[in-house]
Scaffold this motif. Structure first.
Motif, PDB file in Angstrom:
ATOM      1  N   ALA A  79      70.692  21.152   5.658  1.00  0.00           N
ATOM      2  CA  ALA A  79      71.885  21.934   5.975  1.00  0.00           C
ATOM      3  C   ALA A  79      71.686  22.581   7.339  1.00  0.00           C
ATOM      4  O   ALA A  79      70.567  22.904   7.722  1.00  0.00           O
ATOM      5  N   VAL A  80      72.788  22.776   8.066  1.00  0.00           N
ATOM      6  CA  VAL A  80      72.714  23.373   9.396  1.00  0.00           C
ATOM      7  C   VAL A  80      73.833  24.382   9.566  1.00  0.00           C
ATOM      8  O   VAL A  80      74.990  24.109   9.205  1.00  0.00           O
ATOM      9  N   LEU A  81      73.466  25.562  10.106  1.00  0.00           N
ATOM     10  CA  LEU A  81      74.435  26.603  10.438  1.00  0.00           C
ATOM     11  C   LEU A  81      74.492  26.752  11.947  1.00  0.00           C
ATOM     12  O   LEU A  81      73.474  26.555  12.632  1.00  0.00           O
ATOM     13  N   ASP A  82      75.641  27.137  12.459  1.00  0.00           N
ATOM     14  CA  ASP A  82      75.686  27.451  13.886  1.00  0.00           C
ATOM     15  C   ASP A  82      75.332  28.928  14.086  1.00  0.00           C
ATOM     16  O   ASP A  82      75.001  29.639  13.128  1.00  0.00           O
ATOM     17  N   GLY A  83      75.413  29.388  15.304  1.00  0.00           N
ATOM     18  CA  GLY A  83      74.991  30.747  15.620  1.00  0.00           C
ATOM     19  C   GLY A  83      75.813  31.828  14.956  1.00  0.00           C
ATOM     20  O   GLY A  83      75.380  32.979  14.851  1.00  0.00           O
ATOM     21  N   ASP A  84      77.007  31.457  14.461  1.00  0.00           N
ATOM     22  CA  ASP A  84      77.862  32.417  13.761  1.00  0.00           C
ATOM     23  C   ASP A  84      77.699  32.337  12.236  1.00  0.00           C
ATOM     24  O   ASP A  84      78.470  32.965  11.503  1.00  0.00           O
ATOM     25  N   GLY A  85      76.748  31.530  11.797  1.00  0.00           N
ATOM     26  CA  GLY A  85      76.541  31.403  10.360  1.00  0.00           C
ATOM     27  C   GLY A  85      77.525  30.467   9.689  1.00  0.00           C
ATOM     28  O   GLY A  85      77.663  30.470   8.466  1.00  0.00           O
ATOM     29  N   VAL A  86      78.194  29.644  10.488  1.00  0.00           N
ATOM     30  CA  VAL A  86      79.156  28.689   9.934  1.00  0.00           C
ATOM     31  C   VAL A  86      78.434  27.387   9.599  1.00  0.00           C
ATOM     32  O   VAL A  86      77.716  26.838  10.433  1.00  0.00           O
ATOM     33  N   LEU A  87      78.645  26.925   8.376  1.00  0.00           N
ATOM     34  CA  LEU A  87      78.036  25.659   7.954  1.00  0.00           C
ATOM     35  C   LEU A  87      78.637  24.508   8.754  1.00  0.00           C
ATOM     36  O   LEU A  87      79.854  24.320   8.751  1.00  0.00           O
ATOM     37  N   VAL A  88      77.758  23.749   9.421  1.00  0.00           N
ATOM     38  CA  VAL A  88      78.264  22.618  10.219  1.00  0.00           C
ATOM     39  C   VAL A  88      77.772  21.274   9.696  1.00  0.00           C
ATOM     40  O   VAL A  88      78.256  20.225  10.091  1.00  0.00           O
ATOM     41  N   HIS A  89      76.779  21.319   8.803  1.00  0.00           N
ATOM     42  CA  HIS A  89      76.288  20.062   8.220  1.00  0.00           C
ATOM     43  C   HIS A  89      75.601  20.364   6.900  1.00  0.00           C
ATOM     44  O   HIS A  89      74.863  21.338   6.779  1.00  0.00           O
TER      45      HIS A  89
ATOM     46  N   TYR B  78      61.032  29.906   1.166  1.00  0.00           N
ATOM     47  CA  TYR B  78      60.998  29.643  -0.270  1.00  0.00           C
ATOM     48  C   TYR B  78      62.308  30.158  -0.883  1.00  0.00           C
ATOM     49  O   TYR B  78      62.494  31.362  -1.042  1.00  0.00           O
ATOM     50  N   PRO B  79      63.237  29.242  -1.183  1.00  0.00           N
ATOM     51  CA  PRO B  79      64.570  29.660  -1.610  1.00  0.00           C
ATOM     52  C   PRO B  79      64.591  30.555  -2.847  1.00  0.00           C
ATOM     53  O   PRO B  79      65.402  31.478  -2.923  1.00  0.00           O
ATOM     54  N   HIS B  80      63.721  30.291  -3.829  1.00  0.00           N
ATOM     55  CA  HIS B  80      63.751  31.101  -5.052  1.00  0.00           C
ATOM     56  C   HIS B  80      63.463  32.570  -4.729  1.00  0.00           C
ATOM     57  O   HIS B  80      64.151  33.473  -5.215  1.00  0.00           O
ATOM     58  N   ALA B  81      62.443  32.790  -3.915  1.00  0.00           N
ATOM     59  CA  ALA B  81      62.127  34.171  -3.533  1.00  0.00           C
ATOM     60  C   ALA B  81      63.281  34.757  -2.721  1.00  0.00           C
ATOM     61  O   ALA B  81      63.650  35.928  -2.889  1.00  0.00           O
ATOM     62  N   ALA B  82      63.854  33.940  -1.852  1.00  0.00           N
ATOM     63  CA  ALA B  82      64.958  34.421  -1.011  1.00  0.00           C
ATOM     64  C   ALA B  82      66.149  34.853  -1.845  1.00  0.00           C
ATOM     65  O   ALA B  82      66.754  35.905  -1.590  1.00  0.00           O
ATOM     66  N   THR B  83      66.484  34.063  -2.880  1.00  0.00           N
ATOM     67  CA  THR B  83      67.650  34.428  -3.691  1.00  0.00           C
ATOM     68  C   THR B  83      67.382  35.695  -4.497  1.00  0.00           C
ATOM     69  O   THR B  83      68.285  36.518  -4.672  1.00  0.00           O
ATOM     70  N   VAL B  84      66.154  35.864  -4.967  1.00  0.00           N
ATOM     71  CA  VAL B  84      65.814  37.095  -5.692  1.00  0.00           C
ATOM     72  C   VAL B  84      66.023  38.305  -4.783  1.00  0.00           C
ATOM     73  O   VAL B  84      66.640  39.306  -5.173  1.00  0.00           O
ATOM     74  N   ALA B  85      65.531  38.202  -3.548  1.00  0.00           N
ATOM     75  CA  ALA B  85      65.615  39.339  -2.628  1.00  0.00           C
ATOM     76  C   ALA B  85      67.052  39.550  -2.127  1.00  0.00           C
ATOM     77  O   ALA B  85      67.543  40.678  -2.107  1.00  0.00           O
TER      78      ALA B  85
ATOM     79  N   VAL C 144      70.474  27.600   1.502  1.00  0.00           N
ATOM     80  CA  VAL C 144      69.715  28.857   1.375  1.00  0.00           C
ATOM     81  C   VAL C 144      68.609  28.911   2.431  1.00  0.00           C
ATOM     82  O   VAL C 144      68.404  29.944   3.086  1.00  0.00           O
ATOM     83  N   CYS C 145      67.899  27.812   2.605  1.00  0.00           N
ATOM     84  CA  CYS C 145      66.838  27.758   3.617  1.00  0.00           C
ATOM     85  C   CYS C 145      67.396  28.060   5.010  1.00  0.00           C
ATOM     86  O   CYS C 145      66.811  28.833   5.777  1.00  0.00           O
ATOM     87  N   ALA C 146      68.509  27.425   5.329  1.00  0.00           N
ATOM     88  CA  ALA C 146      69.110  27.630   6.643  1.00  0.00           C
ATOM     89  C   ALA C 146      69.511  29.090   6.814  1.00  0.00           C
ATOM     90  O   ALA C 146      69.352  29.671   7.907  1.00  0.00           O
ATOM     91  N   TYR C 147      70.002  29.688   5.746  1.00  0.00           N
ATOM     92  CA  TYR C 147      70.401  31.103   5.840  1.00  0.00           C
ATOM     93  C   TYR C 147      69.191  31.995   6.066  1.00  0.00           C
ATOM     94  O   TYR C 147      69.279  32.982   6.811  1.00  0.00           O
ATOM     95  N   VAL C 148      68.065  31.672   5.440  1.00  0.00           N
ATOM     96  CA  VAL C 148      66.847  32.468   5.664  1.00  0.00           C
ATOM     97  C   VAL C 148      66.442  32.390   7.136  1.00  0.00           C
ATOM     98  O   VAL C 148      66.019  33.386   7.738  1.00  0.00           O
ATOM     99  N   ALA C 149      66.602  31.209   7.729  1.00  0.00           N
ATOM    100  CA  ALA C 149      66.296  31.069   9.157  1.00  0.00           C
ATOM    101  C   ALA C 149      67.208  31.963   9.993  1.00  0.00           C
ATOM    102  O   ALA C 149      66.755  32.651  10.922  1.00  0.00           O
ATOM    103  N   LEU C 150      68.478  31.957   9.647  1.00  0.00           N
ATOM    104  CA  LEU C 150      69.442  32.813  10.351  1.00  0.00           C
ATOM    105  C   LEU C 150      69.107  34.290  10.136  1.00  0.00           C
ATOM    106  O   LEU C 150      69.098  35.090  11.079  1.00  0.00           O
TER     107      LEU C 150
END
Length: 314
Positions: free
Chosen positions: A19-29, A126-133, A210-216
């Motif tokens: 998955a890929v987000l742009d700089g505004d957090g918009v899903l592009v792929h 780690y998406p599971h930890a990310a979703t918990v937090a 979720v991974c892409a969002y953690v990067a953002l």
DNA sequence: GTTCCATTAACGCTACGTTT
DNA sequence: AAACGTAGCGTTAATGGAAC
């Protein structure tokens, strides 16, 4: 600048979500691929300039056996939330020739140091930890197919995850997924799923989001993340576990609760910790246990509301 | 107080069952 | 018969409860 997430299978046989987000957090792929060439082809258009690529797979593995120090440290915080990390070591066939994620990051010429100032970087998440937090869950969402878990229970949990992802649009670091047709297709696939494999096909791309969002999130709110472990022995980047968040109940009781999920589809049961359980001491403990934590206050207030929303989904 | 047992999470592999 | 789907096992460390 792009933020990519890769829910990378440890071996090349199983599907990988991208998955890929742009700089505004918009899903592009968003989608699923299988072999290395396909992963690189999916990422290539978004990694020529400034970028962050978050891999849900070990990036640095040096220990011949046992767990990496990062896993030990993360599990100490997250195990009670049923978000323990799977052990990685070079004794396992998957890592005998080095981690797959490191090979891919190398092929894209990405810097893997979590504290690097480089423009083009890869991190392990780690998406599971990310979703918990992020969602203030008192335990992980049970959307992973396992023996004993029924399709309807898995589906409702996966839909809760999708609800949570969509609700991130209302946070100070917004994520915008609902404008993308492939996301809407994923939701329809999940809703229509009749078999576990139908859900599994959707699960990897969703995890990748979720991974892409953690990067953002790590880029926009560096004070809100924790890095477990280090670059030398392996590390995991995750949104900081809110200090006042507690697991819902002791292990023994949770076993009974799992049965309820598996057989009764208890969507919306009270699994989000009450918001008044704030302000404890775990921050200090984590600092002693190999975690580099930048902010003791956890996610922003609006995420509290998200937690409530997840906790009251019916 | 110490030891033992059962259980939890993660992912990949294999064997078996079901469907086409 | 072939293809597909699912269950179960192995790995690793932590934890709670029971037994000694």
């Amino acid at each position: 600048m792009y933020f990519a997430g890769v829910d990378l299978a440890w071996g090349p046989r199983n599907p990988t979500g991208v998955a890929v987000l742009d700089g505004d957090g918009v899903l592009v792929h968003v989608g699923a691929v299988r072999d290395d060439a396909a992963v690189l082809a999916a990422l290539q258009p978004f990694t020529t300039g400034s970028c962050r690529v978050a891999f849900d797979a070990p990036l640095v593995v040096t220990n011949p056996s046992g767990q990496r120090p990062a896993e030990t440290a993360l599990n100490r915080d997250f195990r009670a939330f049923e978000a323990g990390a799977h052990p990685a070591n070079t004794g396992k066939p998957e890592f005998a020739d080095g981690p797959r994620a490191a090979r891919l990051a190398g092929a894209l010429d990405l810097n893997m140091d979590p504290f690097s100032a480089a423009a083009r970087r890869a991190i392990e998440v780690y998406p599971h930890a990310a979703t918990v937090a992020l969602f203030r869950l008192s335990r992980t969402l049970k959307y992973k197919a396992k023996p004993g878990r029924g399709v309807e229970g898995l589906k409702s949990e996966l839909l809760r995850l999708m609800d949570g992802i969509e609700a991130l649009e209302q946070t100070p670091t917004p994520l915008r997924v609902t404008g993308h047709g492939d996301w809407l297709t994923l939701r329809r696939q999940v809703q229509a799923a009749g078999r576990k494999c139908d859900l599994r096909r959707a699960e990897d791309p969703i995890d990748a989001v979720v991974c892409a969002y953690v990067a953002l999130y790590a880029e926009r709110r560096p004070s809100g993340i924790t890095v477990y472990g280090d670059f030398a022995t392996g590390y995991i980047v995750t949104p900081t576990l809110p200090a006042a968040l507690h697991p819902d109940r002791p292990l023994v009781d949770r076993r009974k609760h799992l049965d309820e999920i598996d057989h009764g589809c208890q969507r919306g049961a009270a699994r989000v910790a009450p918001l008044d359980q704030r302000g404890d001491h775990r921050t200090v403990d984590r600092a002693d246990q190999g975690a580099h934590q930048f902010d003791a206050h956890g996610p922003a207030g609006s995420l509290d509301r998200l937690g409530n929303r997840l906790g009251t989904l019916a």
